[in-house]
Design an enzyme around this catalytic site. Structure first.
Site, PDB file in Angstrom:
ATOM      1  N   LYS A 111      50.604  33.508  31.811  1.00 17.38           N
ATOM      2  CA  LYS A 111      51.199  34.818  31.520  1.00 17.38           C
ATOM      3  C   LYS A 111      52.208  35.232  32.577  1.00 17.38           C
ATOM      4  O   LYS A 111      53.203  35.876  32.273  1.00 17.38           O
ATOM      5  CB  LYS A 111      50.111  35.881  31.361  1.00 17.38           C
ATOM      6  N   LYS A 194      49.506  28.454  22.364  1.00 18.10           N
ATOM      7  CA  LYS A 194      48.557  29.317  21.661  1.00 18.10           C
ATOM      8  C   LYS A 194      49.282  30.398  20.839  1.00 18.10           C
ATOM      9  O   LYS A 194      50.277  30.956  21.301  1.00 18.10           O
ATOM     10  CB  LYS A 194      47.670  29.996  22.719  1.00 18.10           C
ATOM     11  N   LYS A 197      49.555  37.565  20.087  1.00 24.88           N
ATOM     12  CA  LYS A 197      50.133  38.768  19.467  1.00 24.88           C
ATOM     13  C   LYS A 197      51.335  39.272  20.248  1.00 24.88           C
ATOM     14  O   LYS A 197      52.162  40.000  19.715  1.00 24.88           O
ATOM     15  CB  LYS A 197      49.071  39.848  19.265  1.00 24.88           C
TER      16      LYS A 197
HETATM   17  N1  AQP Z   1      45.396  31.691  19.309  1.00 24.46           N
HETATM   18  C1  AQP Z   1      44.121  32.015  19.380  1.00 24.46           C
HETATM   19  N2  AQP Z   1      43.192  31.234  18.801  1.00 24.46           N
HETATM   20  C2  AQP Z   1      41.872  31.571  18.853  1.00 24.46           C
HETATM   21  N3  AQP Z   1      41.407  32.685  19.461  1.00 24.46           N
HETATM   22  C3  AQP Z   1      42.307  33.494  20.050  1.00 24.46           C
HETATM   23  N4  AQP Z   1      42.187  34.643  20.723  1.00 24.46           N
HETATM   24  C4  AQP Z   1      43.403  35.069  21.117  1.00 24.46           C
HETATM   25  N5  AQP Z   1      44.340  34.212  20.706  1.00 24.46           N
HETATM   26  C5  AQP Z   1      43.697  33.211  20.045  1.00 24.46           C
HETATM   27  C6  AQP Z   1      40.928  35.317  20.956  1.00 24.46           C
HETATM   28  O1  AQP Z   1      41.068  36.659  20.507  1.00 24.46           O
HETATM   29  C7  AQP Z   1      40.240  37.507  21.324  1.00 24.46           C
HETATM   30  C8  AQP Z   1      40.997  38.712  21.746  1.00 24.46           C
HETATM   31  O2  AQP Z   1      42.059  38.304  22.584  1.00 24.46           O
HETATM   32  P1  AQP Z   1      42.727  39.335  23.566  1.00 24.46           P
HETATM   33  O3  AQP Z   1      43.522  40.303  22.830  1.00 24.46           O
HETATM   34  O4  AQP Z   1      41.689  39.965  24.425  1.00 24.46           O
HETATM   35  O5  AQP Z   1      43.598  38.474  24.556  1.00 24.46           O
HETATM   36  P2  AQP Z   1      44.348  37.123  24.413  1.00 24.46           P
HETATM   37  O6  AQP Z   1      43.393  35.988  24.398  1.00 24.46           O
HETATM   38  O7  AQP Z   1      45.374  37.123  25.512  1.00 24.46           O
HETATM   39  O8  AQP Z   1      45.027  37.235  22.975  1.00 24.46           O
HETATM   40  P3  AQP Z   1      46.547  37.237  22.579  1.00 24.46           P
HETATM   41  O9  AQP Z   1      46.641  37.413  21.107  1.00 24.46           O
HETATM   42  O10 AQP Z   1      47.219  36.038  23.188  1.00 24.46           O
HETATM   43  O11 AQP Z   1      47.051  38.584  23.261  1.00 24.46           O
HETATM   44  P4  AQP Z   1      48.261  38.795  24.232  1.00 24.46           P
HETATM   45  O12 AQP Z   1      49.439  38.210  23.530  1.00 24.46           O
HETATM   46  O13 AQP Z   1      48.363  40.261  24.450  1.00 24.46           O
HETATM   47  O14 AQP Z   1      47.926  38.057  25.490  1.00 24.46           O
HETATM   48  C9  AQP Z   1      39.753  36.663  22.493  1.00 24.46           C
HETATM   49  O15 AQP Z   1      38.399  36.317  22.274  1.00 24.46           O
HETATM   50  C10 AQP Z   1      40.610  35.436  22.436  1.00 24.46           C
HETATM   51  O16 AQP Z   1      39.932  34.295  22.900  1.00 24.46           O
END
Ligand code: AQP
Length: 332
Positions: A111, A194, A197
């Site tokens: 990140k 990955k 969002k």
């Molecule tokens: N691509 C993914 N595949 C499977 N699981 C995923 N998770 C996130 N992306 C994937 C799971 O979703 C839960 C919530 O995630 P989060 O919002 O706490 O943070 P993150 O993992 O950083 O998710 P994002 O979508 O990538 O958010 P941003 O873009 O804001 O960093 C977690 O259980 C995560 O494992």
């Protein structure tokens, strides 16, 4: 009954990755567990969020949790900033976790990217807050996507060091629940990255509020290679985009990669993508419709969150107060 805790950042609209890696399992785990599910807005601001957008996204995230079937009368749904215990325990954990441990976190490296000096200090200590989220409830099971595995290992290291330093057996061991063939859904534009969002490209992901046409278009445009789908799993080696599209289908039909290849092996991507898009539309558009219905009634969503925060604080406050006693904070 085992206590489950998990959280999701309101840093955008939830994606198919969030749904298959985490949210769907949150809903499934309600039977037989005491579940505490949190919209983690403190985590979201580790990267700058426009305040108005953050407020809207937070309510939309909460509505999505209700739309996927989480029952707030049997379980707890709330906002992290509404329960002060999270930040209080996180400070103690900032003083327990070692810099060397945080330096190994791959999510920070991903990140922060090349501009590490410019990343917020909150992003760096994010895993300490995540440990506090879970341990403030003495939760023992945490359903997450595969990307969070390392953070949960760190949470266990923090719990053990706290227990060791203060000579107690206070914080329990946490067990990650990483479930299904889509525990890591990859970007539609790059099968080695990955799905996120907050990815700048909307084409890289399926959002849970995308309509049928948008879903179909994104799947049609998803990156693939020129070969047809193989008929066995070995044929997916070194084909990250093909593996990803097969994994998504497998997760949505509660099947394995092998099952999907038995059914669709030999198909070209043109045909396979049509079937996959139809399946995604069938599974996701009812969630979008229910989220929209709930969002038309903000006072209802907010009342659920207020009630959830009250019930969450009733569990976390005494646990964090006890941790403060163990540390030696004087109550006057
Ligand atoms: N691509 C993914 N595949 C499977 N699981 C995923 N998770 C996130 N992306 C994937 C799971 O979703 C839960 C919530 O995630 P989060 O919002 O706490 O943070 P993150 O993992 O950083 O998710 P994002 O979508 O990538 O958010 P941003 O873009 O804001 O960093 C977690 O259980 C995560 O494992």
């Amino acid at each position: 009954m085992q206590r489950i805790f998990s959280g999701i950042q309101p840093s955008g609209i939830p994606t198919l990755g969030n749904y298959l890696g985490a949210l769907r399992n949150w809903a499934a785990l309600q039977d037989g567990h005491e579940c505490i599910y949190c919209v983690v807005d403190l985590h979201a601001i580790t990267a700058f969020q426009d305040p108005k957008e953050l407020a809207l996204q937070t309510r939309e995230m909460a509505a999505t949790l209700l739309a996927i079937g989480i029952d707030p009368t049997k379980h707890i749904v709330f906002l992290q900033s509404g329960v002060r215990a999270h930040a209080q325990l996180a400070w103690i954990f900032n003083c327990v976790a070692r810099l060397g441990w945080l330096n190994r976190m791959t999510q920070f490296k991903d990140k922060a990217g090349k501009d590490r000096e410019n990343a917020s200090s909150g992003l760096y200590v994010y895993p300490n807050l995540m440990a506090a989220d879970i341990l403030a409830y003495h939760a023992t099971r945490v359903p997450v996507g595969d990307d969070q595995r390392q953070h949960l290992e760190l949470a266990n290291d923090i719990a053990q060091k706290f227990n060791h330093d203060y000579g107690v057996d206070f914080f329990p061991n946490i067990e990650p629940l990483i479930m299904g063939p889509a525990a890591r859904v990859m970007s539609l534009r790059d099968g080695t990255k990955k799905m996120s969002k907050s990815d700048p490209s909307d084409q890289s992901r399926i959002n849970l509020n995308d309509d049928a046409d948008t879903i179909a278009l994104k799947v049609r445009r998803a990156k693939t290679d020129p070969e047809p789908l193989p008929s066995g799993i070995d044929g997916l080696a070194n084909r990250p985009e093909a593996r990803n599209l097969v994994g998504i289908y497998a997760a949505l039909t509660d099947a394995t990669h092998e099952d999907v290849l038995r059914e669709h092996g030999g198909k070209g991507f043109g045909d396979y993508k049509k079937v996959l898009a139809d399946l995604l539309v069938e599974k996701l558009t009812p969630i979008a419709a229910e989220t929209k219905r709930l969002l038309a009634d903000p006072p209802y969503v907010d009342a659920v969150l207020r009630d959830g925060a009250r019930r969450a604080a009733a569990i976390a406050d005494p646990i964090v107060a006890k941790a403060e006693d163990l540390v030696g904070f004087l109550r006057v």
